[in-house]
Design a protein around this motif. Structure first.
Motif: not given
Length: 650
Positions: A136-146, A155-168
């Motif tokens: 989820s987007a909320e989990l992604a934000e938490t994980l980016r901080g982690v 590095r994934g999209p936008h330079g982040s190490a976190v990819w999201t699954l919820d926008d499918a």
């Protein structure tokens, strides 16, 4: 007269040799090679309506997506041996990224999506997670901080190490049908990024890991303390998959199907899923257990894996529906007949009485086949694990025409380690060691295991040393082996209570009996080092509401608590103390009813183990969730901390 002596050790020979595989990914490679067009998954978006159609995904389509995503991970900088986390509810994409990570040579580190950020951060520090997938987007934000704050992150999209699954969404399926149903957003971008990675590069990464390399690090659920990271080898994973499939051909059948709704962060779910993939059974993922039963009517599974709580809720649901139709007494008689019928089927009684045989024919039409239809109409086996199953619940479902296999295993044994043989199901027993596993009883009758399925130790060397006696893993559970070699789990060493008077109490059976009260969710005896142990009786809010309607319709949750439930934001100011999240119920009629269940449990145990002191507690939903593991086991240590103010001083 000769007497039989209970056994102290039993060994089971291996049925399938995992050494023929390079690593666990060969399970998919071989299945795709020999059965490319077989349906491996039934897929729909987690947010789709319950009556939305399921789309089939063939083994070849699944493998192609796994390979494309694995190439994306390689392009993003993931290398063999790197640690990748998946933090999401049970869903198809979880499985995609699990296999894709393994294909890229990574070590998968699941985290429960319900875990607090502090626990995720601690895990990421221990195992140096380089990238993660969030549900989820909320989990992604938490994980980016982690994760993003740590060095050397992929590095994934936008330079982040976190990819999201919820926008499918189901609106963006490609021309290739169901294989594209859930490929959107970050996953689509990830696959696109890997287009420059060659097949040879991917194969080199996939085969870089051997059977004696770590495939996954799974952190235990922490029922008695801090979660520990269990290092599970490709060999252990592959061995369990091949041998469980071989041992249980009775339900692992090519062309069959199942619905999977237990958390994939739990190694049991992943093991069962891989067994299905190897054995040719299609899997449908359901994120919420509440959506599982409606989904079964569509998928019509051949078997389903459950925890005891699910069976309890199904039985309670039938009772509730019967009550609303003024058929409550009829269901209670039908339940009793099903249990009696189950005893006969399981070999405990010689035959069913003539009146019960006649009644069973009526109840079959009114109740039993309705329950089977509720589960899809084709379920012949239910696999039950993660917690102790009430023997009468096994007899009930058996008597209604569904065989229940209760097994036993831990994260450290790569999930299933003990299970019944077909035609040899004994209520209360969890059966025999599975192929390639050995069980023995150590000091204080502790259950100890060794075999190919046993893990390679924890991430902490001191914890690993404490967990083994030579090459035997110490489970911390207490058990018995009968003369045939069947194992019965009787408790946990850490749950055994020694009072300040030197009295020893093993409360597991007592707690299980008290939990048969229709409003009780959990009964817990607390009192290690105390002169007078106390029982903490946690009511289940949903079960309590149903029970109150039938027995005490004039009783209501106090208004102060009801207001807090209605408006959590306002309540936060008025209920600052964590203890207030756990209401003590003092209503005399409720205490008398629970007290009767306690007296009934007391009658079954020796006098020194009988408890007189008890408190009836009603936790709010958030509090209860914080006290339960994802497989619905109570965290005793956490509970003791929460209610310390209610305990007598030592």
């Amino acid at each position: 007269m000769a007497t039989t002596t209970p056994r102290r050790q039993i060994d089971a020979p291996t049925l399938a040799d995992a050494s023929t595989l390079q690593n666990i990914t060969d399970v998919l490679e071989r299945r795709a090679e020999h059965h490319p067009d077989a349906v491996a998954f039934q897929v729909r978006h987690p947010d789709a309506p319950l009556d939305a159609p399921w789309e089939p995904v063939t083994t070849a389509q699944f493998r192609d997506r796994v390979r494309a995503l694995a190439k994306g991970l390689i392009a993003a900088g993931i290398r063999p041996g790197d640690h990748v986390s998946i933090v999401a509810p049970t869903r198809y994409e979880w499985t995609l990224m699990d296999l894709a990570s393994l294909y890229a040579g990574a070590v998968v580190v699941p985290m429960f999506d319900s875990a607090p950020a502090s626990q995720m951060s601690a895990i990421a520090d221990v195992v140096h997670v380089r990238a993660a997938f969030a549900g989820s987007a909320e989990l992604a934000e938490t994980l980016r901080g982690v994760i993003d704050e740590r060095s050397n992150a992929a590095r994934g999209p936008h330079g982040s190490a976190v990819w999201t699954l919820d926008d499918a969404t189901t609106d963006n399926a490609e021309a290739d049908g169901a294989a594209g149903v859930l490929e959107a957003g970050d996953l689509r971008a990830l696959a696109a990024a890997g287009e420059s990675v060659t097949d040879a590069d991917l194969e080199a990464a996939r085969t870089a890991r051997g059977l004696d390399d770590v495939a996954t690090i799974v952190f235990t659920s922490g029922t008695t303390g801090t979660p520990k990271g269990a290092r599970i080898l490709h060999r252990a994973f592959a061995h369990q998959v091949l041998n469980v499939a071989e041992a249980y051909r009775c339900f692992v059948q090519d062309g069959g199907s199942t619905v999977l709704f237990l958390p994939l962060a739990h190694v049991l779910s992943r093991a069962v899923q891989m067994v299905c993939l190897h054995g040719g059974m299609s899997v449908a993922h359901v994120a919420s257990p509440k959506a599982a039963v409606p989904s079964m009517a569509q998928i019509r599974p051949a078997f389903v894996m459950v925890v005891p709580r699910v069976l309890e809720r199904i039985a309670q649901g039938v009772e509730e529906k019967a009550r609303t139709k003024r058929m409550g007494p009829l269901w209670r008689r039908a339940r009793a007949v099903a249990i009696a019928r189950g005893r006969v089927i399981l070999g405990e009684d010689p035959k069913l009485s003539a009146p019960n045989r006649a009644a069973a024919l009526v109840y079959e039409r009114v109740f039993y086949r309705t329950v089977r239809r509720l589960l899809g109409g084709r379920v012949e086996h239910l696999l039950c694990g993660a917690a102790k199953l009430d023997p009468d619940l096994m007899r009930l479902f058996t008597g209604m025409g569904i065989t229940v296999f209760e097994g036993y295993g831990l994260t450290e044994t790569t999930a299933p380690a003990v299970g019944p043989h077909e035609g040899d199901v004994v209520p209360g027993s969890v059966g025999y060691p599975l192929p390639g596993m050995s069980v023995r009883l150590g000091e204080e009758d502790e259950i100890q295991m060794r075999g190919t399925g046993v893990f390679a130790g924890y991430t902490d060397a001191e914890e690993t040393a404490a967990a083994f006696d030579g090459d035997w893993f110490r489970t911390g559970d207490i058990g018995e082996l009968d003369e045939a070699g069947r194992l019965t789990v009787t408790g946990r060493l850490k749950d055994v209570i020694v009072t300040s008077n030197g009295k020893t109490i093993n409360p597991v059976a007592w707690e299980r009996d008290v939990e048969q009260h229709p409003a009780v969710g959990h009964a817990v005896v607390i009192g290690d080092g105390l002169a007078h142990p106390s029982a903490m009786i946690l009511l289940d809010r949903e079960q309590l509401a149903s029970w109150l309607q039938r027995t005490l319709p004039d009783w209501h949750v106090p208004e102060a608590v009801a207001a807090r439930i209605r408006d959590r934001a306002e309540a936060a100011e008025r209920w600052r103390d964590e203890a207030e999240h756990m209401l003590e119920v003092t209503e005399q009629r409720i205490r008398e009813s629970v007290g009767a269940a306690i007296e009934a449990a007391n009658a079954k145990v020796p006098a020194p183990e009988r408890l007189r002191n008890f408190r009836v507690l009603l936790p709010d939903r958030e509090e209860l969730e914080s006290l339960l593991t994802p497989t619905q086991k109570l965290k005793r240590t956490a509970l003791a901390e929460r209610i310390s103010h209610l305990l007598p001083r030592r």
